[in-house]
Scaffold this motif. Structure first.
Motif, PDB file in Angstrom:
ATOM      1  N   GLY A 280       0.816  -1.219   0.000  1.00  0.00           N
ATOM      2  CA  GLY A 280       0.000   0.000   0.000  1.00  0.00           C
ATOM      3  C   GLY A 280       0.846   1.265   0.000  1.00  0.00           C
ATOM      4  N   ARG A 281       0.254   2.395  -0.416  1.00  0.00           N
ATOM      5  CA  ARG A 281       0.934   3.677  -0.359  1.00  0.00           C
ATOM      6  C   ARG A 281       0.637   4.328   0.983  1.00  0.00           C
ATOM      7  NH1 ARG A 281      -1.551   6.799  -4.104  1.00  0.00           N
ATOM      8  NH2 ARG A 281       0.010   8.413  -3.842  1.00  0.00           N
ATOM      9  N   MET A 282       1.470   5.319   1.337  1.00  0.00           N
ATOM     10  CA  MET A 282       1.333   5.922   2.668  1.00  0.00           C
ATOM     11  C   MET A 282       0.303   7.055   2.622  1.00  0.00           C
ATOM     12  SD  MET A 282       3.191   4.140   4.629  1.00  0.00           S
ATOM     13  CE  MET A 282       4.183   2.728   4.154  1.00  0.00           C
ATOM     14  N   THR A 283      -0.908   6.695   2.264  1.00  0.00           N
ATOM     15  CA  THR A 283      -1.985   7.672   2.202  1.00  0.00           C
ATOM     16  C   THR A 283      -2.629   7.819   3.573  1.00  0.00           C
ATOM     17  OG1 THR A 283      -3.521   5.919   1.667  1.00  0.00           O
ATOM     18  CG2 THR A 283      -2.512   7.078  -0.190  1.00  0.00           C
ATOM     19  N   LYS A 284      -3.397   8.878   3.710  1.00  0.00           N
ATOM     20  CA  LYS A 284      -4.126   9.102   4.967  1.00  0.00           C
ATOM     21  C   LYS A 284      -5.003   7.884   5.283  1.00  0.00           C
ATOM     22  CE  LYS A 284      -7.123  12.456   7.181  1.00  0.00           C
ATOM     23  NZ  LYS A 284      -7.801  13.749   7.087  1.00  0.00           N
ATOM     24  N   ARG A 285      -5.648   7.394   4.226  1.00  0.00           N
ATOM     25  CA  ARG A 285      -6.553   6.276   4.403  1.00  0.00           C
ATOM     26  C   ARG A 285      -5.824   5.035   4.946  1.00  0.00           C
ATOM     27  NH1 ARG A 285     -11.087   4.785   0.168  1.00  0.00           N
ATOM     28  NH2 ARG A 285     -11.781   2.822   1.083  1.00  0.00           N
ATOM     29  N   ASN A 286      -4.673   4.738   4.365  1.00  0.00           N
ATOM     30  CA  ASN A 286      -3.933   3.560   4.813  1.00  0.00           C
ATOM     31  C   ASN A 286      -3.305   3.752   6.182  1.00  0.00           C
ATOM     32  OD1 ASN A 286      -4.566   1.997   2.625  1.00  0.00           O
ATOM     33  ND2 ASN A 286      -2.745   2.542   1.447  1.00  0.00           N
ATOM     34  N   LEU A 287      -2.830   4.981   6.446  1.00  0.00           N
ATOM     35  CA  LEU A 287      -2.160   5.227   7.733  1.00  0.00           C
ATOM     36  C   LEU A 287      -3.153   5.330   8.892  1.00  0.00           C
ATOM     37  CD1 LEU A 287       0.701   7.648   6.627  1.00  0.00           C
ATOM     38  CD2 LEU A 287       0.948   5.320   7.499  1.00  0.00           C
ATOM     39  N   ALA A 288      -4.438   5.350   8.563  1.00  0.00           N
ATOM     40  CA  ALA A 288      -5.455   5.303   9.630  1.00  0.00           C
ATOM     41  C   ALA A 288      -5.284   4.034  10.469  1.00  0.00           C
ATOM     42  CB  ALA A 288      -6.852   5.361   9.035  1.00  0.00           C
ATOM     43  N   LEU A 289      -4.575   3.063   9.917  1.00  0.00           N
ATOM     44  CA  LEU A 289      -4.286   1.833  10.667  1.00  0.00           C
ATOM     45  C   LEU A 289      -3.565   2.147  11.986  1.00  0.00           C
ATOM     46  CD1 LEU A 289      -4.168  -1.295  10.765  1.00  0.00           C
ATOM     47  CD2 LEU A 289      -2.010  -1.146   9.493  1.00  0.00           C
ATOM     48  N   TYR A 290      -2.690   3.153  11.950  1.00  0.00           N
ATOM     49  CA  TYR A 290      -1.964   3.568  13.169  1.00  0.00           C
ATOM     50  C   TYR A 290      -2.964   3.954  14.260  1.00  0.00           C
ATOM     51  CZ  TYR A 290       0.471   7.056  16.126  1.00  0.00           C
ATOM     52  OH  TYR A 290       0.949   7.809  17.175  1.00  0.00           O
TER      53      TYR A 290
END
Lengths: 99, 434
Positions: free
Chosen positions: B339-349
Motif C-alpha cells: 500500500g501507499r502511505m496515504t491518509k486512508r492507509n495510515l489510519a491503521l496507526y
C-alpha cells in the motif's frame, strides 16, 4: 511559603550546564515594542533560564545564550508575534549531560 | 543524501522516535532518523521513570545492557503544606523479582543506548541536524528540509517524534501548536550523593529505588506536581506547573524549585549533595481532549508531540515508546501489503493505538485535566492545608478532648469549601476518575 529564597541566582544554576552557543545567530528574537504585552512581561519572571529581562525603558530584551529550549516562551508569545522562535542549528544550544 | 528516498524519516531521537525507528529498521525498512542534538539524548529531559513492559515489547532483552539506575520498590505520594506532609507510602518486596517493572534512568545515557540499538537494527541516524520544514506536494508530506542543505530529503512517510515543543507539524498546519493550558513547564536538578548515603536515607538495599511525588502548597495554588527520584548515585528532583498558571501568577520556576528543596520534608534527603545540572522541559498535560490529528497523507505523529501523556499516572515515556512502536508496525504493515502511505492507509496507526492502553487510559481520564486546572487553588492549596490540619488534630496529644479536635477538623473543611463545595468536589473528582 515561609521558606525564604534569598540570593538565588539562576545564573549559578545555568553555570552547571553545557552550551555550545551559535555566536551571532540567536534562535529567539523579541519583536521591537514600546510596551510589552502581559505575556511578554511574564517571561521576565517565568522563563526558567531567565533569558528575558527588562531594560531601563521598560522593554523586554532577550539574551538567549542560557536557553534550555523548553518552549515556554514559544507557547506563550509566538502566536501573538511578540517573539519569533526557531531551534538552534544542529549541534548548537544546550547539551544535557543527564537530561 | 540527495536522490535517495527512504521508507521513513523519523524526526527526533527520544523515546517515541527511537521506538519507531527501531521497529521499522528491524523489520527491514529503510529508515533515516534526524536528531538535532550532538548525540541522542543531549536535548532530552525527563524525570525519569522507565516502564519495563513497554520497552520489553520493543527490545525483549533490554536488561542485558541498558543503562538502568534503580528498580523501584517504593512509591510515596505526599500532600504538602508549608511545614508538613501527609503521605501514602507503598513498598513491596514483590518488585524485587528478576524482571522488575519500573526503573529510574538518566535519559542522556539511556537514549544513547537506545539509539545504538536503532543503528544496529539498520537505521541511519544523523545527529546535529535540525529538521527545519516538512516538504509537501499536493497536500501530501513527501520529505523534510534540514539546516544541512536546502534540498528535500524524500521519504514515503515522516514520523514526527519531535517532542512537546515540536515545531514542524504545527508549522506545516498538520496540528495545533500546544496552548499554555495544555502544557506544564517542569524544572529539574540532578543532585549527586554517594550510593550508600542514598541507600541509608531512603532505606534501600542493592539496586532498590524509591520515588516521592508531591503536590500541595509547594505549587502556590497552581496546578502542579513535584518529584524526587532516586538514581544509583544521584537524586533527580523537580517541580512542574501549567504554563498558563505560571503566566497568570508570574511565579518563577527556579524559586519554586528552591522552595521545594528547602522544604523541611525534603531538605534532609538531599543535604550535602552536589548539583550537576539544571534542566527545563515542557510536559503535555491536555490529555485525551488535546490529542491532535495523528496521521495524514505521508505522516504520523507520536509521543509528546501528539500530547500522548497520562498526567494522572505520570506516565509519558511509555506512551511515547508504545505509540512509536505502533506507528512503526502500522507503517510496516501498510508497506508489506504494497500500500501507499496515504491518509486512508495510515489510519491503521490510529486503529491500533485506539486498541492499546495508550488511548484507553487517556480516554478514561478525559475530564481530569479540566477539573484539576479549573479548581487548582482548591486541589493544590486548600485541601493539602486541610489534610495537614486534620492530621495534626488527630495526632495531637495536648489535653484537648478528641471530640473537640474532630469538630475543629470538620469545621475547618466546611469553612474552607462549604458542605456543598465538598460534596461537589468529591462527585466531580469521582466522575472524572471513573
Amino acid at each position: 511559603m515561609t521558606v525564604a529564597v534569598t540570593k538565588l541566582r539562576v545564573e549559578d544554576k545555568l553555570f552547571q550546564n553545557r552550551y555550545l552557543v551559535d555566536q551571532g545567530r540567536p534562535h529567539i528574537k523579541v519583536r521591537p515594542h514600546e510596551h510589552p504585552s502581559a505575556n511578554l512581561l511574564a517571561l521576565t519572571r517565568i522563563c526558567p533560564a531567565k533569558c528575558y529581562e527588562l531594560n531601563d525603558k521598560g522593554q523586554v530584551e532577550i539574551a538567549a545564550d542560557g536557553c534550555m529550549e523548553c518552549g515556554t516562551c514559544r507557547v506563550l508569545c509566538e502566536a501573538s508575534g511578540d517573539i519569533t522562535w526557531n531551534y538552534p542549528r544542529g549541534g548548537f544550544g544546550v547539551l544535557f549531560k543527564f537530561g | 543524501m540527495s536522490g535517495e528516498k527512504f521508507d521513513a524519516i523519523v524526526i527526533g531521537a527520544g523515546m517515541a522516535g527511537n521506538a519507531a525507528a527501531y521497529t521499522m529498521a528491524s523489520r527491514g525498512l529503510k529508515v533515516l532518523q534526524l536528531e538535532r542534538g550532538e548525540y541522542p539524548g543531549s536535548k532530552n529531559v525527563q524525570g525519569a521513570i522507565m516502564y519495563a513492559n513497554m520497552l520489553e515489547e520493543i527490545i525483549p532483552n533490554f536488561r542485558d545492557d541498558a543503562p538502568l539506575e534503580r528498580h523501584l520498590v517504593e512509591q510515596r505520594f505526599w500532600m504538602m503544606d508549608d511545614t508538613s506532609h501527609v503521605g501514602i507510602q507503598y513498598r513491596s518486596d514483590d518488585f524485587n523479582g528478576s524482571t522488575p517493572e519500573r526503573y529510574t534512568i538518566i535519559r542522556a545515557q539511556f537514549d544513547r543506548w537506545f539509539s545504538r540499538k536503532v543503528r544496529e537494527a539498520g537505521a541511519i541516524v544523523l545527529c546535529e541536524t535540525t529538521a527545519t520544514e516538512l516538504a509537501q506536494e499536493g497536500g501530501k508530506v513527501i520529505g523534510v528540509r534540514t539546516d544541512r542543505t536546502g534540498d528535500v530529503i524524500l521519504a514515503d512517510t515522516v514520523v514526527l517524534a519531535e517532542g512537546a515543543n515540536g515545531l514542524l507539524g504545527a508549522r506545516a498546519g498538520l496540528r495545533q501548536t500546544s496552548t499554555s493550558e495544555s502544557v506544564a513547564l517542569a524544572v529539574k536538578e540532578i543532585h549527586f550523593l554517594p550510593e550508600d548515603v542514598i541507600d541509608q536515607r531512603f532505606g534501600l538495599h542493592g539496586n532498590e529505588g524509591c520515588v516521592i511525588e508531591a503536590a500541595g502548597t509547594i505549587s502556590r495554588g497552581m496546578a502542579g506536581l513535584a518529584f524526587l527520584y532516586t538514581n544509583k548515585e544521584s537524586i533527580s528532583l523537580g517541580i512542574g506547573c501549567l504554563v498558563s498558571d505560571f503566566a497568570a501568577t508570574c511565579e518563577s520556576p527556579y524559586e519554586l524549585l528552591e522552595a521545594f528543596k528547602n522544604h523541611s520534608s525534603i531538605k534532609h534527603l538531599i543535604a550535602d549533595s552536589e548539583v550537576k545540572e539544571y534542566a527545563a522541559h515542557l510536559i503535555p498535560e491536555g490529555g485525551y481532549k488535546a490529542i491532535p490529528a495523528l496521521f495524514g497523507d505521508g505522516w504520523v505523529v507520536v509521543g509528546d508531540a501528539a500530547q500522548l501523556n497520562n498526567a494522572v499516572h505520570r506516565e509519558g515515556s511509555n506512551l511515547a515508546m508504545t505509540s512509536g512502536r505502533i506507528a512503526g508496525e502500522a507503517i510496516f504493515e501498510v508497506k508489506s501489503r504494497g500500500g501507499r502511505m496515504t491518509k486512508r492507509n495510515l489510519a491503521l496507526y490510529k486503529t491500533m493505538l485506539d486498541d492499546s492502553f495508550v488511548i484507553k487510559d487517556l480516554r478514561k481520564y478525559k475530564d481530569m485535566p479540566a477539573l484539576l486546572h479549573t479548581n487548582s487553588r482548591n486541589f493544590f492549596m486548600t485541601y493539602p492545608k486541610l489534610m495537614s490540619e486534620a492530621s495534626k488534630n488527630f495526632m495531637r496529644v495536648d489535653g484537648t478532648p478528641k471530640i473537640e479536635n474532630e469538630r475543629a477538623t470538620t469545621a475547618a473543611f466546611i469553612k474552607a469549601r462549604s458542605r456543598w463545595g465538598l460534596v461537589s468536589d468529591a462527585v466531580r473528582l469521582a466522575l472524572a476518575w471513573r
